[in-house]
Design a protein around this motif. Sequence first.
Motif, PDB file in Angstrom:
ATOM      1  N   TYR A 104       0.840  -1.194   0.000  1.00  0.00           N
ATOM      2  CA  TYR A 104       0.000   0.000   0.000  1.00  0.00           C
ATOM      3  C   TYR A 104       0.878   1.247   0.000  1.00  0.00           C
ATOM      4  O   TYR A 104       1.985   1.247   0.532  1.00  0.00           O
ATOM      5  CB  TYR A 104      -0.905   0.042   1.246  1.00  0.00           C
ATOM      6  N   TRP A 105       0.402   2.301  -0.588  1.00  0.00           N
ATOM      7  CA  TRP A 105       0.995   3.617  -0.387  1.00  0.00           C
ATOM      8  C   TRP A 105      -0.104   4.663  -0.373  1.00  0.00           C
ATOM      9  O   TRP A 105      -1.211   4.440  -0.842  1.00  0.00           O
ATOM     10  CB  TRP A 105       2.067   3.931  -1.432  1.00  0.00           C
ATOM     11  N   ARG A 106       0.205   5.808   0.212  1.00  0.00           N
ATOM     12  CA  ARG A 106      -0.794   6.817   0.477  1.00  0.00           C
ATOM     13  C   ARG A 106      -0.533   8.076  -0.363  1.00  0.00           C
ATOM     14  O   ARG A 106       0.621   8.502  -0.515  1.00  0.00           O
ATOM     15  CB  ARG A 106      -0.783   7.179   1.958  1.00  0.00           C
ATOM     16  N   ALA A 146      -1.152  20.167  -5.409  1.00  0.00           N
ATOM     17  CA  ALA A 146       0.100  19.466  -5.107  1.00  0.00           C
ATOM     18  C   ALA A 146      -0.286  18.148  -4.458  1.00  0.00           C
ATOM     19  O   ALA A 146      -1.426  17.967  -4.007  1.00  0.00           O
ATOM     20  CB  ALA A 146       0.989  20.298  -4.194  1.00  0.00           C
ATOM     21  N   PHE A 147       0.673  17.224  -4.428  1.00  0.00           N
ATOM     22  CA  PHE A 147       0.377  15.893  -3.897  1.00  0.00           C
ATOM     23  C   PHE A 147       1.547  15.431  -3.034  1.00  0.00           C
ATOM     24  O   PHE A 147       2.709  15.655  -3.372  1.00  0.00           O
ATOM     25  CB  PHE A 147       0.145  14.889  -5.033  1.00  0.00           C
ATOM     26  N   LEU A 148       1.217  14.790  -1.932  1.00  0.00           N
ATOM     27  CA  LEU A 148       2.199  14.125  -1.095  1.00  0.00           C
ATOM     28  C   LEU A 148       1.988  12.621  -1.228  1.00  0.00           C
ATOM     29  O   LEU A 148       0.882  12.134  -0.991  1.00  0.00           O
ATOM     30  CB  LEU A 148       2.065  14.539   0.369  1.00  0.00           C
ATOM     31  N   SER A 149       3.059  11.934  -1.601  1.00  0.00           N
ATOM     32  CA  SER A 149       2.987  10.480  -1.712  1.00  0.00           C
ATOM     33  C   SER A 149       3.911   9.876  -0.662  1.00  0.00           C
ATOM     34  O   SER A 149       5.085  10.274  -0.552  1.00  0.00           O
ATOM     35  CB  SER A 149       3.404  10.034  -3.114  1.00  0.00           C
ATOM     36  N   GLU A 150       3.401   8.935   0.115  1.00  0.00           N
ATOM     37  CA  GLU A 150       4.192   8.284   1.161  1.00  0.00           C
ATOM     38  C   GLU A 150       4.133   6.777   1.017  1.00  0.00           C
ATOM     39  O   GLU A 150       3.053   6.197   0.904  1.00  0.00           O
ATOM     40  CB  GLU A 150       3.680   8.714   2.540  1.00  0.00           C
ATOM     41  N   TRP A 196       8.751  10.024   1.739  1.00  0.00           N
ATOM     42  CA  TRP A 196       7.807  11.006   1.237  1.00  0.00           C
ATOM     43  C   TRP A 196       8.310  11.665  -0.047  1.00  0.00           C
ATOM     44  O   TRP A 196       9.491  11.947  -0.200  1.00  0.00           O
ATOM     45  CB  TRP A 196       7.559  12.094   2.285  1.00  0.00           C
ATOM     46  N   VAL A 197       7.362  11.929  -0.963  1.00  0.00           N
ATOM     47  CA  VAL A 197       7.652  12.631  -2.214  1.00  0.00           C
ATOM     48  C   VAL A 197       6.594  13.717  -2.400  1.00  0.00           C
ATOM     49  O   VAL A 197       5.397  13.462  -2.245  1.00  0.00           O
ATOM     50  CB  VAL A 197       7.641  11.667  -3.423  1.00  0.00           C
ATOM     51  N   LEU A 198       7.061  14.926  -2.718  1.00  0.00           N
ATOM     52  CA  LEU A 198       6.150  16.037  -3.016  1.00  0.00           C
ATOM     53  C   LEU A 198       6.059  16.169  -4.531  1.00  0.00           C
ATOM     54  O   LEU A 198       7.069  16.328  -5.212  1.00  0.00           O
ATOM     55  CB  LEU A 198       6.674  17.331  -2.398  1.00  0.00           C
ATOM     56  N   LEU A 199       4.830  16.098  -5.076  1.00  0.00           N
ATOM     57  CA  LEU A 199       4.627  16.118  -6.525  1.00  0.00           C
ATOM     58  C   LEU A 199       3.741  17.285  -6.947  1.00  0.00           C
ATOM     59  O   LEU A 199       2.820  17.675  -6.211  1.00  0.00           O
ATOM     60  CB  LEU A 199       4.005  14.805  -7.007  1.00  0.00           C
ATOM     61  N   TYR A 200       4.038  17.794  -8.148  1.00  0.00           N
ATOM     62  CA  TYR A 200       3.216  18.841  -8.768  1.00  0.00           C
ATOM     63  C   TYR A 200       2.810  18.373 -10.161  1.00  0.00           C
ATOM     64  O   TYR A 200       3.625  17.764 -10.878  1.00  0.00           O
ATOM     65  CB  TYR A 200       3.998  20.145  -8.880  1.00  0.00           C
ATOM     66  N   PRO A 201       1.581  18.651 -10.576  1.00  0.00           N
ATOM     67  CA  PRO A 201       1.177  18.271 -11.936  1.00  0.00           C
ATOM     68  C   PRO A 201       1.918  19.126 -12.975  1.00  0.00           C
ATOM     69  O   PRO A 201       2.177  20.313 -12.755  1.00  0.00           O
ATOM     70  CB  PRO A 201      -0.329  18.563 -11.949  1.00  0.00           C
ATOM     71  N   ILE A 202       2.320  18.501 -14.075  1.00  0.00           N
ATOM     72  CA  ILE A 202       2.990  19.214 -15.154  1.00  0.00           C
ATOM     73  C   ILE A 202       2.286  18.883 -16.468  1.00  0.00           C
ATOM     74  O   ILE A 202       1.530  17.901 -16.564  1.00  0.00           O
ATOM     75  CB  ILE A 202       4.485  18.822 -15.244  1.00  0.00           C
ATOM     76  N   HIS A 203       2.550  19.681 -17.499  1.00  0.00           N
ATOM     77  CA  HIS A 203       1.934  19.450 -18.794  1.00  0.00           C
ATOM     78  C   HIS A 203       2.586  18.256 -19.482  1.00  0.00           C
ATOM     79  O   HIS A 203       3.797  18.048 -19.390  1.00  0.00           O
ATOM     80  CB  HIS A 203       2.068  20.691 -19.672  1.00  0.00           C
ATOM     81  N   THR A 204       1.763  17.533 -20.200  1.00  0.00           N
ATOM     82  CA  THR A 204       2.245  16.345 -20.900  1.00  0.00           C
ATOM     83  C   THR A 204       3.332  16.694 -21.905  1.00  0.00           C
ATOM     84  O   THR A 204       4.325  15.970 -22.046  1.00  0.00           O
ATOM     85  CB  THR A 204       1.086  15.641 -21.618  1.00  0.00           C
TER      86      THR A 204
END
Length: 485
Positions: free
Chosen positions: A80-82, A94-98, A103-111
């Motif tokens: 599992y991951w959150r 923004a998104f935090l993935s654990e 932990w990883v901090l993610l931002y959406p980018i253009h394709t």
Amino acid sequence: MHYTCPVCNTENSRDFMFSIEEYVCKSCSYLIDVEKSFSKKLVKKPIENVVLEVGQKGILDNTEYTVDAIVVRKYGATIYWREYYLKDKKGDDAFLSESDGHWVLLYPIHTEDVKKKSSKIAQLHTRNYRWYETTECSIHAAAGFFEEKLNFNLATYKEYVNGTNMISQEQWGSKNQYFAGKHISKHFIKKSFKLSHMPNYAGIGIVQPYYIDIKQAINILGIAGLLICLLQLYVYTSRTNASVFQDTIKFEDVKNKEMVSKSFTLSGGSAPLKVSAHSEVNNSWANLQLSLVNENTNEAVYTSKDIEEYSGYEDGEVWREGKTTEEFNICGVSPGKYHLVLSAESQQSTGTILTSASDTGLTITKEGSGIVNVLDNSTKQSVSFGDVRTLEKDSSDIGKLVKQVFPNKNLDSLLTINPVIQSSPANVVDESSIDVKVTWLPVSFWNFVIILITMVVFFIICYWGRNVFNISKWSNSSNSPYSKS
């Protein structure tokens, strides 16, 4: 905004005015379609190591974010991951993935920002990222507000990694979305969101940094090494090693008493005081006692050193041990005014000496215990024999030399009849004194070299450790750049 659950009539509040399509009721956990105002399905609550709550606020990258939703994704049967959906006041996401405490901090980018250079390499802003792994997963649990409808079908995640940065490609159905991510410390997350506990680390994270920044270590070690070299150069050019005491001390002169040196002043930083002691001991010993007295504080540092040298002849072989010179340091002597207090003693001679009058210069010593010492004064070779008979039967070079110097003579009777015979050509060693020299050593290259070697070894260990770390990081990837042996 407020949303009333059509199932349990619970009010679900959201800080933002931006429209949503679905939300999960905080009370009954039903997924609610906002437009149609009806429940679509019952959703599991996120409980597996979830540490943030919907509506909780924290500051990341100098921006205040609010947790808008939580999704727990599942891979296989037990992994599992959150994912924590974040939104700022402007509506930016923004998104935090654990996963496993990482932990990883993610931002959406253009394709179109991501360019595929090959099947394993993706490029973002001129930086290349290596394909790490492709993972198929599904939504296991969810909570919060969603601006798009949740897709509970199988989704594919493809990660590309470059050091502590990554690109995450999310695909489900015909939808394809990219995110740019970077490692973020769990301690920073804990501080930002004021959390009481955090998930423990397990293994190495996909973008976890090495424990030491190698480039920064090179800069720090390089600057430190340069400063150390400049400091050593200054010490070398501004200070010199100086002899503060040198004398020959007769054992008789200090028998049952002490000798006090003249006062001397040491200036500069703390440094060792080197003591060198020499005595022509031969099958005997001498002892030097020395005290360094600080005249300002009356503190004294006491030390004692033995000088001994023994040799002999046994089973057809000559043996020798010990030495006539000993050196030692009194370490960390601080600047100030000092004097030395010295005393010395030696082993007393208990035998008789017979010296030949020949040009060979041979000295034979018989001790009270019966041991016979033979010294060739020209070569300084000394050999000991258990008794006179052993010497008379000896066939070595030293034994032959004795027979040449004393042909057809009874050595035992000669030593008994002539207890002491002196002859001017003989070179008899003086064992009655000890030479002492004390040197102040403000200039030392030993510590300088040790520090530089330690710095180099530290860097080598760090560099090797980083390689081991990266191999372990990529061990779970089928696309590792490190060869697998």
